[in-house]
Each structure stands twice: as C-alpha cells, then as structure tokens.
Design a protein around this motif. Structure first.
Motif, PDB file in Angstrom:
ATOM      1  N   TYR A 143       1.928  39.929 -63.823  1.00 16.89           N
ATOM      2  CA  TYR A 143       2.438  40.214 -62.492  1.00 16.89           C
ATOM      3  C   TYR A 143       2.848  41.678 -62.413  1.00 16.89           C
ATOM      4  O   TYR A 143       3.589  42.172 -63.264  1.00 16.89           O
ATOM      5  CB  TYR A 143       3.645  39.325 -62.164  1.00 16.89           C
ATOM      6  CG  TYR A 143       4.200  39.617 -60.795  1.00 16.89           C
ATOM      7  CD1 TYR A 143       3.571  39.116 -59.662  1.00 16.89           C
ATOM      8  CD2 TYR A 143       5.312  40.416 -60.631  1.00 16.89           C
ATOM      9  CE1 TYR A 143       4.048  39.401 -58.401  1.00 16.89           C
ATOM     10  CE2 TYR A 143       5.801  40.711 -59.373  1.00 16.89           C
ATOM     11  CZ  TYR A 143       5.166  40.190 -58.259  1.00 16.89           C
ATOM     12  OH  TYR A 143       5.640  40.490 -57.008  1.00 16.89           O
ATOM     13  N   PHE A 195      -0.912  39.241 -59.440  1.00 15.83           N
ATOM     14  CA  PHE A 195      -1.260  39.164 -60.854  1.00 15.83           C
ATOM     15  C   PHE A 195      -2.601  39.866 -61.062  1.00 15.83           C
ATOM     16  O   PHE A 195      -3.525  39.709 -60.267  1.00 15.83           O
ATOM     17  CB  PHE A 195      -1.377  37.707 -61.308  1.00 15.83           C
ATOM     18  CG  PHE A 195      -0.063  37.031 -61.537  1.00 15.83           C
ATOM     19  CD1 PHE A 195       0.471  36.935 -62.813  1.00 15.83           C
ATOM     20  CD2 PHE A 195       0.640  36.467 -60.479  1.00 15.83           C
ATOM     21  CE1 PHE A 195       1.685  36.307 -63.030  1.00 15.83           C
ATOM     22  CE2 PHE A 195       1.851  35.838 -60.685  1.00 15.83           C
ATOM     23  CZ  PHE A 195       2.373  35.750 -61.966  1.00 15.83           C
ATOM     24  N   ILE A 228      10.357  37.363 -61.129  1.00 16.08           N
ATOM     25  CA  ILE A 228       9.646  38.190 -60.155  1.00 16.08           C
ATOM     26  C   ILE A 228      10.618  38.705 -59.106  1.00 16.08           C
ATOM     27  O   ILE A 228      10.603  39.884 -58.754  1.00 16.08           O
ATOM     28  CB  ILE A 228       8.476  37.402 -59.531  1.00 16.08           C
ATOM     29  CG1 ILE A 228       7.362  37.233 -60.570  1.00 16.08           C
ATOM     30  CG2 ILE A 228       7.974  38.080 -58.263  1.00 16.08           C
ATOM     31  CD1 ILE A 228       6.264  36.261 -60.165  1.00 16.08           C
ATOM     32  N   VAL A 254       0.674  35.383 -56.015  1.00 16.60           N
ATOM     33  CA  VAL A 254       1.693  34.548 -56.660  1.00 16.60           C
ATOM     34  C   VAL A 254       1.420  33.086 -56.341  1.00 16.60           C
ATOM     35  O   VAL A 254       1.529  32.216 -57.204  1.00 16.60           O
ATOM     36  CB  VAL A 254       3.107  34.976 -56.194  1.00 16.60           C
ATOM     37  CG1 VAL A 254       4.162  33.995 -56.676  1.00 16.60           C
ATOM     38  CG2 VAL A 254       3.422  36.386 -56.677  1.00 16.60           C
TER      39      VAL A 254
END
Length: 181
Positions: free
Chosen positions: A28, A35, A65, A93
């Motif tokens: 990420y 990603f 994140i 995501v």
C-alpha cells in the motif's frame, strides 16, 4: 488473503503488504491510496528476510492505512511516486481488503475542517492522534495549527487554538476555533 504488517530492521512499521494467489507482493502506497506490485519486497519476503512480516487482519490493515503507513517522501523518491501514480495495474483498497476505500489524507483533513467550521467557537475537538512515541510530531502539528501553517485550516477556518492531551496510549492534538477569530 495474506496481509502483513512489514517492519524494517529497526522495527518501524513501513508497509502493509498483500501476497496474492500468484505469490506476488503488493504494498500500500499512501501517496496514491492504492496497492502496487513491489519487486524489492518480493525478493525480501521470499529470499532475503531483512524485514519482519507479521500477519494481520483486514481491519488491522485498514487501521494502519488510516494512520498513514506507506507514505513516501516525494522530495527524495518523487520518481517512484510518479511511477506509482501512472501504474495501470494498481489495486484499490476495496479490491485487496474487500472494504470501502479509505479516505485520502486530504479528504480526512477536509472532513475535520468542516466539523471545525460547524463547531461553536471555543469548542475543543480532536484534530489528530499520535502514539506516545510520536509526541514530537504532535507538538509540531499543534504549533502548525496555531501559527496558521495548515493551509486548509487557515483559509476555511481562520485563527485557531491548539493544545495536546494525553490519554495513556496516545497524544491527541486538540483544536478549537479562536474565541475572537
């Protein structure tokens, strides 16, 4: 789905990694909110083992994140950030974690600013939380808020007051619209 919290040799969390069914390693990147394939981490994961890989859940990955993991310094590795921004194979995501997308840092800041604008003058609210080990960053954030260095706050809210509050695990940067702003 195999998700890992990647820590460097010093033990600092640096990436959220996803190993797909084809044994490719995706990481990420906070700058893009997606990603991306990471060949260097692939080599490390399977062969070199310089980093530590701790399995984590999708919820834990989202938490990491949201806390800002995977942020690249655009001044030192801007060429990589540009390459990632142009990556046609990037995965969202939602694709990787099966959840709704994580708001970008700008979207999060805009939401906090909107809440601050609607709050009565002098009402304190949490701007951002830091781990106790990051107390210096919290001090810098509070100072930048107070001095009007955060553009979105300065233009939409005007003068603000800030302070720090500790809750045992975190240092919270508290902010309020100035009483006479």
């Amino acid at each position: 789905m195999n998700l890992y919290l990647v820590r460097n040799a010093a033990g600092t969390p640096v990436w959220i990694a996803h190993e797909d069914n084809e044994q490719r390693i995706w990481t990420y990147v906070q700058n893009t909110g997606k990603f991306h394939l990471n060949q260097g981490l692939y080599r490390d994961f399977y062969f070199e083992h310089a980093n530590t890989y701790t399995p984590i859940s999708a919820d834990d990955a989202l938490q990491q994140i949201r806390s800002g993991i995977g942020k690249l310094d655009e001044q030192t590795v801007g060429h990589l950030v540009e390459r990632f921004k142009q990556d046609p194979a990037a995965r969202t995501v939602e694709d990787v974690l099966g959840s709704s997308p994580v708001p970008t840092a700008r979207q999060q800041a805009e939401a906090r600013v909107n809440a601050l604008v609607q709050a009565p003058r002098g009402k304190w609210m949490t701007w951002k939380s830091y781990r106790l080990a990051e107390k210096q960053l919290a001090h810098v954030s509070a100072r930048d808020l107070r001095l009007g260095r955060i553009k979105i706050v300065n233009t939409k809210v005007g003068a603000v007051e800030s302070r720090l509050e500790e809750d045992g695990e975190n240092v919270n940067v508290m902010v309020a619209r100035a009483a006479n702003g």
